[in-house]
Design an enzyme around this catalytic site. Structure first.
Site, mmCIF file in Angstrom:
data_model
loop_
_atom_site.group_PDB
_atom_site.id
_atom_site.type_symbol
_atom_site.label_atom_id
_atom_site.label_comp_id
_atom_site.label_asym_id
_atom_site.label_seq_id
_atom_site.Cartn_x
_atom_site.Cartn_y
_atom_site.Cartn_z
ATOM 1 C CG ASN A 26 -2.254 -0.946 1.197
ATOM 2 O OD1 ASN A 26 -3.399 -0.607 0.051
ATOM 3 N ND2 ASN A 26 -2.554 -2.097 1.923
ATOM 4 C CG MET A 36 0.896 -5.972 11.061
ATOM 5 S SD MET A 36 -0.770 -5.912 10.399
ATOM 6 C CE MET A 36 -1.739 -7.228 11.649
ATOM 7 C CB ILE A 77 -3.999 -1.021 19.088
ATOM 8 C CG1 ILE A 77 -4.753 -2.874 18.608
ATOM 9 C CG2 ILE A 77 -5.214 -1.057 19.252
ATOM 10 C CD1 ILE A 77 -5.592 -3.377 17.144
ATOM 11 C CG HIS A 79 -10.056 -3.985 7.779
ATOM 12 N ND1 HIS A 79 -9.909 -4.626 8.286
ATOM 13 C CD2 HIS A 79 -11.759 -4.813 7.304
ATOM 14 C CE1 HIS A 79 -10.256 -5.413 8.737
ATOM 15 N NE2 HIS A 79 -11.397 -5.604 8.380
ATOM 16 C CG ASP A 103 -10.277 -2.308 12.030
ATOM 17 O OD1 ASP A 103 -10.515 -4.099 12.092
ATOM 18 O OD2 ASP A 103 -9.412 -2.472 11.372
ATOM 19 C CD GLU A 109 -5.457 -4.557 0.558
ATOM 20 O OE1 GLU A 109 -4.939 -3.733 1.046
ATOM 21 O OE2 GLU A 109 -6.278 -5.125 1.158
HETATM 22 C C1 GRF Z 1 -3.224 -5.304 3.535
HETATM 23 O O1 GRF Z 1 -4.219 -6.208 3.032
HETATM 24 C C2 GRF Z 1 -3.389 -3.972 4.189
HETATM 25 O O2 GRF Z 1 -5.359 -4.441 3.916
HETATM 26 C C3 GRF Z 1 -3.831 -4.866 5.818
HETATM 27 O O3 GRF Z 1 -2.391 -4.994 5.788
HETATM 28 C C4 GRF Z 1 -2.074 -6.303 4.217
HETATM 29 C C5 GRF Z 1 -0.786 -6.273 4.320
HETATM 30 O O4 GRF Z 1 -0.701 -4.701 3.694
HETATM 31 N N1 GRF Z 1 -4.292 -3.875 7.215
HETATM 32 P P1 GRF Z 1 0.662 -4.088 3.024
HETATM 33 O O5 GRF Z 1 1.032 -4.718 1.853
HETATM 34 O O6 GRF Z 1 1.489 -3.655 4.444
HETATM 35 O O7 GRF Z 1 1.327 -2.305 2.504
#
Ligand code: GRF
Length: 218
Positions: free
Chosen positions: A14, A90, A92, A109, A145, A174
């Site tokens: 992303n 990852m 919160i 998400h 979320d 995404e």
């Molecule tokens: C993606 O599926 C995103 O929706 C979730 O983390 C996953 C990996 O994201 N939050 P990235 O490739 O590290 O951007």
């Protein structure tokens, strides 16, 4: 031009989609800093290739979540960040970060919230037997979320899907909707009223989809 602070933990696809959109000149923003809780995150390498400042704040640094977030706020403020982007982050986050950037933190998400919040959402979608899933970009509030939805994309779920094939189909969406959400914010076109995010001068998406295909009525 808005200045982004991107929080990552993993592969960073992303983050890469946002970088690519800026490189292509279709997203008028810059990335002031990329912060990871995971020193081994490939997302950090992606940032370094673009000479974007990076910071590693390891999970082990602070025992209190709030102290961890205070450190994040300090780094983000030092880099004059306008909008915080959670991109595969990852952890919160707590009220400390949320209060420092009210309605200025976005998350992506891989499900159509409010369906399937939390983790392992592709597995949950397959086990539930839904025929559509997708991705959601939302502002972050103090829930998990639960923040106001900005943009969603929907994908069909096929009978022979695995978690991996569904996740890959969702991930492609995404990478489209996250840069779009940031662009709308950068253009000042997002208005938040309670739970609802309205978009000024938005283009209506027309049409509908059914899965499986409806063959009775044309
Ligand atoms: C993606 O599926 C995103 O929706 C979730 O983390 C996953 C990996 O994201 N939050 P990235 O490739 O590290 O951007």
């Amino acid at each position: 031009m808005i200045n982004l602070g991107v929080l990552v933990s993993g592969n960073g696809t992303n983050l890469q989609a946002i970088i690519d959109a800026m490189e292509r000149g279709i997203l008028d923003s810059k990335i002031g800093v990329v912060i990871s809780n995971n020193p081994g995150a490939f997302a950090i390498e992606r940032a370094r290739r673009q000479n974007i400042p990076t910071e590693i704040v390891s999970n082990k640094t602070f025992t209190e979540k709030e102290d961890y977030d205070r450190r994040l706020v300090g780094i983000l403020k030092d880099h004059s960040v306008d909008l915080v982007i959670l991109a595969g982050f990852m952890r919160i986050i707590t009220h400390v970060l949320i209060n420092a950037f009210p309605m200025r933190i976005m998350n992506i998400h891989p499900a159509l919230l409010p369906a399937f919040s939390g983790l392992n959402v592709q597995k949950k979608a397959l086990e539930y037997g839904v025929k559509f899933s997708g991705a959601t970009v939302h502002f972050v509030d103090e829930g998990i979320d639960t923040g106001p939805v900005i943009i969603q994309a929907v994908v069909p779920v096929y009978d022979d899907d695995t978690e991996e094939t569904l996740a890959a189909r969702i991930l492609r969406e995404e990478h489209r909707i996250y840069p779009q959400a940031i662009k709308l914010f950068a253009e000042g076109r997002l208005e938040v009223k309670g739970r609802r995010v309205t978009i000024k001068d938005s283009h209506r998406t027309e049409g509908s989809m059914a899965n499986p295909e409806v063959t009775i009525f044309k």
